[in-house]
Scaffold this motif. Structure first.
Motif, PDB file in Angstrom:
ATOM      1  N   ASP A   1     -13.678   2.023 -14.936  1.00  0.00           N
ATOM      2  CA  ASP A   1     -13.990   3.430 -15.167  1.00  0.00           C
ATOM      3  C   ASP A   1     -12.810   4.217 -15.735  1.00  0.00           C
ATOM      4  O   ASP A   1     -12.904   5.432 -15.899  1.00  0.00           O
ATOM      5  N   SER A   2     -11.701   3.553 -15.994  1.00  0.00           N
ATOM      6  CA  SER A   2     -10.538   4.282 -16.495  1.00  0.00           C
ATOM      7  C   SER A   2     -10.133   3.772 -17.877  1.00  0.00           C
ATOM      8  O   SER A   2     -10.495   2.678 -18.290  1.00  0.00           O
ATOM      9  N   TYR A   3      -9.368   4.609 -18.580  1.00  0.00           N
ATOM     10  CA  TYR A   3      -8.926   4.318 -19.938  1.00  0.00           C
ATOM     11  C   TYR A   3      -7.434   4.589 -20.050  1.00  0.00           C
ATOM     12  O   TYR A   3      -6.910   5.521 -19.448  1.00  0.00           O
ATOM     13  N   ILE A   4      -6.774   3.780 -20.862  1.00  0.00           N
ATOM     14  CA  ILE A   4      -5.413   4.067 -21.298  1.00  0.00           C
ATOM     15  C   ILE A   4      -5.512   4.305 -22.800  1.00  0.00           C
ATOM     16  O   ILE A   4      -6.070   3.474 -23.522  1.00  0.00           O
ATOM     17  N   VAL A   5      -4.994   5.444 -23.255  1.00  0.00           N
ATOM     18  CA  VAL A   5      -5.089   5.804 -24.668  1.00  0.00           C
ATOM     19  C   VAL A   5      -3.678   5.937 -25.223  1.00  0.00           C
ATOM     20  O   VAL A   5      -2.845   6.646 -24.665  1.00  0.00           O
ATOM     21  N   SER A   6      -3.413   5.258 -26.333  1.00  0.00           N
ATOM     22  CA  SER A   6      -2.133   5.347 -27.009  1.00  0.00           C
ATOM     23  C   SER A   6      -2.376   5.913 -28.398  1.00  0.00           C
ATOM     24  O   SER A   6      -3.188   5.384 -29.155  1.00  0.00           O
ATOM     25  N   VAL A   7      -1.662   6.994 -28.727  1.00  0.00           N
ATOM     26  CA  VAL A   7      -1.803   7.637 -30.038  1.00  0.00           C
ATOM     27  C   VAL A   7      -0.460   7.536 -30.753  1.00  0.00           C
ATOM     28  O   VAL A   7       0.550   7.997 -30.241  1.00  0.00           O
ATOM     29  N   ASP A   8      -0.447   6.901 -31.919  1.00  0.00           N
ATOM     30  CA  ASP A   8       0.769   6.801 -32.724  1.00  0.00           C
ATOM     31  C   ASP A   8       0.798   7.949 -33.724  1.00  0.00           C
ATOM     32  O   ASP A   8      -0.128   8.098 -34.517  1.00  0.00           O
ATOM     33  N   VAL A   9       1.855   8.743 -33.677  1.00  0.00           N
ATOM     34  CA  VAL A   9       2.073   9.832 -34.631  1.00  0.00           C
ATOM     35  C   VAL A   9       3.514   9.694 -35.113  1.00  0.00           C
ATOM     36  O   VAL A   9       4.424   9.582 -34.309  1.00  0.00           O
ATOM     37  N   TYR A  10       3.709   9.699 -36.398  1.00  0.00           N
ATOM     38  CA  TYR A  10       5.033   9.499 -36.964  1.00  0.00           C
ATOM     39  C   TYR A  10       5.609  10.830 -37.434  1.00  0.00           C
ATOM     40  O   TYR A  10       4.971  11.567 -38.161  1.00  0.00           O
ATOM     41  N   ARG A  11       6.840  11.117 -36.973  1.00  0.00           N
ATOM     42  CA  ARG A  11       7.536  12.329 -37.390  1.00  0.00           C
ATOM     43  C   ARG A  11       9.023  12.032 -37.388  1.00  0.00           C
ATOM     44  O   ARG A  11       9.462  11.067 -36.779  1.00  0.00           O
ATOM     45  N   SER A  12       9.796  12.883 -38.015  1.00  0.00           N
ATOM     46  CA  SER A  12      11.218  12.595 -38.177  1.00  0.00           C
ATOM     47  C   SER A  12      12.111  13.255 -37.131  1.00  0.00           C
ATOM     48  O   SER A  12      13.269  12.901 -37.032  1.00  0.00           O
ATOM     49  N   LYS A  13      11.623  14.180 -36.341  1.00  0.00           N
ATOM     50  CA  LYS A  13      12.469  14.873 -35.358  1.00  0.00           C
ATOM     51  C   LYS A  13      11.863  14.747 -33.963  1.00  0.00           C
ATOM     52  O   LYS A  13      10.654  14.819 -33.784  1.00  0.00           O
ATOM     53  N   TRP A  14      12.722  14.595 -32.953  1.00  0.00           N
ATOM     54  CA  TRP A  14      12.300  14.553 -31.550  1.00  0.00           C
ATOM     55  C   TRP A  14      12.390  15.979 -31.011  1.00  0.00           C
ATOM     56  O   TRP A  14      13.457  16.580 -31.007  1.00  0.00           O
ATOM     57  N   ILE A  15      11.272  16.541 -30.575  1.00  0.00           N
ATOM     58  CA  ILE A  15      11.229  17.963 -30.217  1.00  0.00           C
ATOM     59  C   ILE A  15      11.316  18.216 -28.719  1.00  0.00           C
ATOM     60  O   ILE A  15      11.381  19.366 -28.302  1.00  0.00           O
TER      61      ILE A  15
END
Length: 86
Positions: free
Chosen positions: A25-39
Motif C-alpha cells: 500500500d505504499s510507494y517510494i517516488v524518485s524525481v530527477d530534476v537537473y539544475r546547476s545550483k544547490w539552493i
C-alpha cells in the motif's frame, strides 16, 4: 525473502525522470530534476574523493503548495551531486 516491489519509470522530457516503487500500500517516488545550483541550507554532505552527495530532508506540510498534497507522504529527501566545486 520478501517479494520485490513493482518499479515503474516515466520520462516527462529530456531532463525530468520519475521512478515509482510500489510496495503493498505504499510507494517510494524518485524525481530527477537537473539544475546547476544547490539552493538548500542545513543539509548533510557525504564525500568520496572529489564527488559529494548533498542530502536535504523536507517534511511534507499539508496545504503547502510547493509539494504534492498527499496525506500518505511521510518524507521528502532532496539529493544533489557535487563534483569538485560544481
Amino acid at each position: 525473502m520478501s517479494k520485490p516491489g513493482i518499479v515503474s519509470e516515466y520520462y516527462f522530457s529530456d531532463h525530468y525522470r520519475v521512478i515509482v516503487v510500489e510496495e503493498g500500500d505504499s510507494y517510494i517516488v524518485s524525481v530527477d530534476v537537473y539544475r546547476s545550483k544547490w539552493i538548500f541550507t542545513d543539509y548533510t554532505e557525504k564525500c568520496v574523493e572529489n564527488t559529494c552527495l548533498l542530502l536535504k530532508e523536507l517534511s511534507p506540510e499539508p496545504g503547502d503548495n510547493r509539494y504534492v498534497d498527499l496525506d500518505s507522504v511521510s518524507k521528502i529527501i532532496i539529493i544533489g551531486v557535487k563534483v569538485d566545486d560544481n
